[in-house]
Motif scaffolding. Structure first.
Motif, short mmCIF file in Angstrom:
data_model
loop_
_atom_site.label_atom_id
_atom_site.label_comp_id
_atom_site.label_asym_id
_atom_site.label_seq_id
_atom_site.Cartn_x
_atom_site.Cartn_y
_atom_site.Cartn_z
N PRO A 79 32.00 29.89 30.19
CA PRO A 79 30.63 29.58 30.53
C PRO A 79 29.90 30.14 31.78
CG PRO A 79 32.26 27.64 29.84
CD PRO A 79 33.09 28.96 30.24
N ILE A 80 30.51 30.31 32.73
CA ILE A 80 29.83 30.85 34.00
C ILE A 80 29.40 32.35 33.79
CG2 ILE A 80 31.64 31.65 35.36
CD1 ILE A 80 30.11 30.29 37.74
N ILE A 81 30.01 32.97 33.14
CA ILE A 81 29.83 34.61 32.55
C ILE A 81 28.58 34.34 31.78
CG2 ILE A 81 30.63 36.42 31.32
CD1 ILE A 81 33.57 35.63 32.52
N LEU A 82 28.70 33.41 30.75
CA LEU A 82 27.35 33.61 29.90
C LEU A 82 26.12 32.79 30.64
CD1 LEU A 82 27.29 34.36 26.85
CD2 LEU A 82 29.73 34.23 27.71
N ASP A 83 26.45 32.03 31.52
CA ASP A 83 25.24 31.38 32.42
C ASP A 83 24.81 32.26 33.42
OD1 ASP A 83 23.58 29.78 33.63
OD2 ASP A 83 25.16 28.84 34.82
N LYS A 84 25.57 33.06 34.27
CA LYS A 84 25.05 33.99 35.04
C LYS A 84 25.19 35.44 34.85
CE LYS A 84 24.98 30.64 38.42
NZ LYS A 84 25.61 29.85 39.86
N GLY A 85 25.78 35.78 33.96
CA GLY A 85 25.69 37.39 33.31
C GLY A 85 26.86 37.73 33.81
N ALA A 86 27.32 38.96 33.04
CA ALA A 86 28.70 39.63 33.16
C ALA A 86 28.66 40.21 34.58
CB ALA A 86 28.89 40.62 32.04
N ALA A 87 27.45 40.76 35.04
CA ALA A 87 27.37 41.45 36.48
C ALA A 87 27.58 40.86 37.23
CB ALA A 87 26.09 42.30 36.51
N PHE A 88 27.19 39.45 37.37
CA PHE A 88 27.51 38.30 38.36
C PHE A 88 28.88 38.46 38.53
CE2 PHE A 88 28.43 34.00 39.30
CZ PHE A 88 27.89 33.61 40.56
N TYR A 89 29.80 38.11 37.50
CA TYR A 89 31.04 37.84 37.76
C TYR A 89 31.92 38.94 37.86
CZ TYR A 89 35.67 35.96 36.76
OH TYR A 89 37.13 35.23 36.94
N ALA A 90 31.47 40.16 37.50
CA ALA A 90 32.10 41.20 37.98
C ALA A 90 31.95 41.87 39.26
CB ALA A 90 32.02 42.56 36.94
N ASN A 91 30.94 41.53 39.90
CA ASN A 91 30.71 41.65 41.09
C ASN A 91 31.79 41.38 42.16
OD1 ASN A 91 29.06 43.09 42.76
ND2 ASN A 91 27.57 41.06 43.21
N TYR A 92 32.40 40.28 41.77
CA TYR A 92 33.70 39.65 42.64
C TYR A 92 34.98 40.61 42.31
CZ TYR A 92 30.89 35.40 43.52
OH TYR A 92 29.59 34.74 43.97
N GLY A 93 35.75 40.65 43.18
CA GLY A 93 37.05 41.07 42.90
C GLY A 93 37.07 42.67 43.67
N MET A 94 38.39 43.17 43.30
CA MET A 94 38.80 44.57 43.55
C MET A 94 39.48 45.29 42.34
SD MET A 94 42.24 44.11 46.08
CE MET A 94 42.68 45.92 45.92
N GLY A 95 39.22 46.69 42.42
CA GLY A 95 39.97 47.50 41.37
C GLY A 95 39.62 47.05 40.02
N ARG A 96 40.56 46.85 39.06
CA ARG A 96 40.38 46.28 37.76
C ARG A 96 40.74 44.81 37.63
NH1 ARG A 96 44.66 48.94 34.84
NH2 ARG A 96 43.95 47.55 33.05
N SER A 97 40.73 44.29 38.90
CA SER A 97 40.81 42.82 38.81
C SER A 97 39.45 42.33 39.38
CB SER A 97 41.85 42.52 39.70
OG SER A 97 43.21 42.98 39.90
N ARG A 98 38.67 41.82 38.19
CA ARG A 98 37.27 41.62 38.42
C ARG A 98 37.17 40.00 38.43
NH1 ARG A 98 36.30 45.65 40.76
NH2 ARG A 98 34.33 44.30 41.70
N GLY A 99 36.34 39.52 39.25
CA GLY A 99 36.12 37.84 39.38
C GLY A 99 37.06 37.27 40.29
N THR A 100 37.29 36.15 40.01
CA THR A 100 38.09 35.41 40.87
C THR A 100 39.41 34.96 40.36
OG1 THR A 100 37.06 33.16 40.05
CG2 THR A 100 36.09 34.43 41.97
N LEU A 101 40.26 34.49 41.10
CA LEU A 101 41.40 33.76 40.52
C LEU A 101 41.69 32.44 41.43
CD1 LEU A 101 44.10 34.35 39.00
CD2 LEU A 101 44.93 35.16 41.14
N PRO A 102 41.80 31.16 40.48
CA PRO A 102 41.96 30.27 40.96
C PRO A 102 43.58 30.13 41.28
CG PRO A 102 41.11 29.82 39.08
CD PRO A 102 41.69 31.22 39.14
N ILE A 103 43.85 30.09 42.70
CA ILE A 103 45.40 30.45 43.30
C ILE A 103 45.69 28.79 43.71
CG2 ILE A 103 46.54 31.27 45.32
CD1 ILE A 103 44.13 33.15 45.45
N GLN A 104 46.99 28.56 43.24
CA GLN A 104 47.66 27.29 43.45
C GLN A 104 48.70 27.35 44.51
OE1 GLN A 104 47.98 26.95 38.92
NE2 GLN A 104 46.95 28.54 39.92
#
Lengths: 159, 521
Positions: free
Chosen positions: B315-340
């Protein structure tokens, strides 16, 4: 130990079969419904289930025995699951397990003499931020110690 | 009227949140004060649960951890107006733990009542779906592909590519299956999404259905999560009633029905093909691949099988756009990771961050070091099939490829810390034991190898043919790694060999087997 089902229980099973038999992939939802209602899945249920779902009795037996959740014997009034997974081990689950077993006088998969509690191991309750964790029936309890365990057990025995 | 928030997340409940809520209501009545009690999700600061929040004109103020005995003094201190009290933590949003995070998938978690559709809509809910309804299936799939989202269940396969395969299949019926069989120890992010923000998962699955042309969705939920079951069913009913599920979604020509199916306590059913067998009402035996589930999945039809977090991120990718999400992260790991953060840590909880933070930052900056106060000796990342990492590897950034380089996995983002009292030979033995208990039995390396493995570890620690048996564990691990059908047998060697390689001192012969860690002279 064989426990015969009552006529009332057999009627309930028939009703669950009727309610579920047209679902796609009906067997697991049906077994859940039976266990939620009666507390366990008797071999007496295999034949009517197999007929309704066009399966062999062996296939029904295979599914019931594959999944840890389904029980083939009646449980105690309460089911206590103690988490044995890594996060809980890191916070002393092993000592808690030993304590629970000695307090209840039973090992895993056994029921206390007064019929109050069946003890089961579980591999993660998703409460890893509050390890060690246990589950009594449908409620999770976190950061368990011997004191909290004793309170939980005596509450279950009283209820 | 002052709003008082007390979480209904099951971890908060496990620490007494219900009793706290009840005591607050009773105390308010006794004092003739009117309050509105809201049962929100958890903010994910689990060492501080039950965390009570109140609305003030400056924002929400947190008090934590609140036990029933603290309630009268909170009223005395005028906590309804943010009054001073030893448990007052100040504004929730200003808490460093939350401020340092980048919450995208978890943007709403802990803020509102999980089953209030109005709250969901008020906090940007269903904006992604609104956009998706204006796009073609191929455009939606492209957006997900461009976002760089990879499967958060552990395998990290690009989500958009999987969707594209299903989109390209001609079929009278396709399915979206959500893998909610979150069985990895140290993980609870799926549970939090389902209990604390269920609509985001429903929205994500609906978008997936529209994208690939699937009209039926199933959430395969583990039986150990009764609270999530209740919350999901309540949310699904509300979404249906409001026209967000069923026929003609939001007035469009799209249909999508959703049903929760309960698993039955088999860890292996988290493997996608075993999960599909189970959904079909069979024993959860792993299938051979190919055919891929995307081509021949549930009931032989093209099926998208995605993890909860992957779908809840759509939903957030479709809301804010692919570029918004891909802007987070490093290398081939794009976006965020919910870490527990789990196990022996002072501050356990949910931390969502862009890929790239180091394990050390998570263990010490967020985690606050061990709960016991002793040194952290080993960390298992990625569940029971993840490698154990020693202190020398704590500077590894959280990134799929960086973890592969050190023969480890990020998996579903669970981090379990152990202090220096841990016996790593015992943990290696446990890995084999767990595999033996949970093996579906289809392939020999997993079914038999796991049992033999546990026996060999026993021989090693009792000093029987020590060198020979160490080599035997390595050979056995090699067979399991290369000869197993799925990740259960195939990855059990990760915890085993990482323990052996990094903590060899624990595998020396000892006097009393695994019951006593004391190493023989």
């Amino acid at each position: 130990m064989t426990t015969a089902l009552s006529t009332e229980e057999l009627t309930k099973i028939e009703a669950h079969i009727t309610a579920h038999k047209h679902m796609p992939g009906a067997l697991l939802p049906l077994l859940h419904a039976i266990q939620d209602d009666i507390g366990w899945i008797s071999e007496e249920a295999y034949l009517p289930i197999s007929k309704a779902l066009a399966l062999s009795v062996a296939e029904v037996h295979g599914v019931v025995t594959f999944y840890h959740h389904f029980r083939r014997h009646p449980a105690g009034r309460h089911v206590l699951q103690v988490c044995r997974a890594e996060s809980c081990q890191a916070m002393g689950a092993e000592k808690l397990e030993a304590h629970v077993k000695s307090t209840l006088g039973v090992d895993y998969h056994q029921t206390t003499k007064d019929g109050a509690i069946t003890l089961e191991p579980v591999y993660c309750l998703g409460n890893c931020a509050c390890s060690p964790a246990v589950m009594m029936d449908d409620e999770v309890y976190g950061r368990m110690d011997n004191q909290k365990m004793a309170e939980l057990i005596s509450e279950a025995r009283g209820a | 009227m002052v709003k008082v928030f007390v979480p209904c997340d099951s971890s908060a409940l496990s620490l007494g949140a219900d009793r706290t809520a009840k005591t607050i209501v009773v105390e308010a009545q006794k004092r003739g004060v009117e309050i509105e009690l809201v049962r929100n999700g958890s903010r994910g600061l689990f060492w501080l649960e039950p965390m009570v929040e109140v609305t003030t004109d400056k924002g929400r103020v947190a008090y934590a951890p609140v036990q029933p005995k603290d309630v009268p003094s909170l009223f005395d201190a005028d906590f309804l107006n943010g009054g001073a009290h030893p448990l007052n933590l100040g504004l929730t949003e200003a808490l460093p733990w939350l401020k340092k995070q980048q919450r995208l998938t978890f943007a709403r978690v802990g803020i509102a009542d999980p089953v209030s559709l109005d709250d969901y809509l008020a906090h940007d809910g269903y904006k992604g779906l609104k956009n998706a309804l204006k796009m073609t299936g191929a455009e939606i799939v492209k957006a997900v592909t461009d976002s760089g989202l990879r499967g958060r269940g552990g395998a990290a396969f690009p989500t958009g590519i999987k969707w594209n395969t299903v989109l390209g299949c001609e079929s009278d019926q396709k399915y979206i299956v959500c893998n909610a069989d979150e069985g990895d120890s140290g993980t609870y992010s799926d549970r939090m999404i389902m209990e604390d923000d269920p609509f985001v998962l429903i929205e994500g699955m609906t978008i997936a259905g529209i994208a690939v042309g699937a009209t039926q969705g199933y959430i395969y939920l583990r039986s150990e999560y009764p609270h999530a079951l209740k919350t999901l069913n309540e949310a699904i009913n509300k979404a249906e009633a409001a026209g967000y599920l069923g026929e003609k979604i939001c007035g469009s020509n799209h249909t999508f029905d959703l049903e929760v199916r309960r698993a039955a306590g088999a860890y292996v059913c988290g493997e996608e093909t075993s999960l599909l067998e189970s959904l079909e009402g069979k024993r959860g035996l792993v299938r051979f691949k190919p055919p891929l589930p995307a081509i021949e999945g549930l009931f032989g039809k093209p099926t998208v099988v995605n993890n909860v977090i992957s779908l809840a991120t759509v939903p957030i990718i479709l809301d804010k756009g692919a570029a918004f999400y891909a802007n987070y992260g490093m290398g081939r790991s794009r976006g965020t990771l919910p870490i527990q953060l789990a196990g022996n840590l002072k501050h356990t909880g949910l931390v969502e961050l862009a890929f790239g933070a180091t394990l050390r930052e998570l263990l010490y900056d967020f985690g606050g070091g061990s709960a016991s106060g002793r040194p952290i000796r080993a960390v298992q990342v990625g569940g029971p099939l993840g490698a154990y990492l020693p202190e020398s590897q704590f500077d590894t950034p959280l990134d799929y490829e960086e973890f592969t380089k050190i023969w480890a996995v990020l998996g579903h983002g669970g981090i379990v810390a152990f202090d220096d009292t841990v016996d790593m030979a015992k943990m290696a033995r446990y890995a084999f034991e767990f595999c033996a208990i949970e093996s579906c039995g289809k392939c020999t390396p997993c079914r038999i190898g796991s049992i033999r493995g546990a026996e060999v570890i026993d021989k090693i620690v009792t000093g029987k043919d020590h060198a020979k048996n160490i080599q035997l564990v390595r050979d056995l691990s090699d067979t399991m790694l290369n000869g197993s059908l799925c990740a259960l047998g195939g990855m059990t060697p990760y915890p085993v060999l990482s323990a052996l390689n990094h903590f060899a001192e624990d595998f020396k012969p000892r006097d009393f087997g695994l019951q006593n860690k004391k190493v023989a002279a």
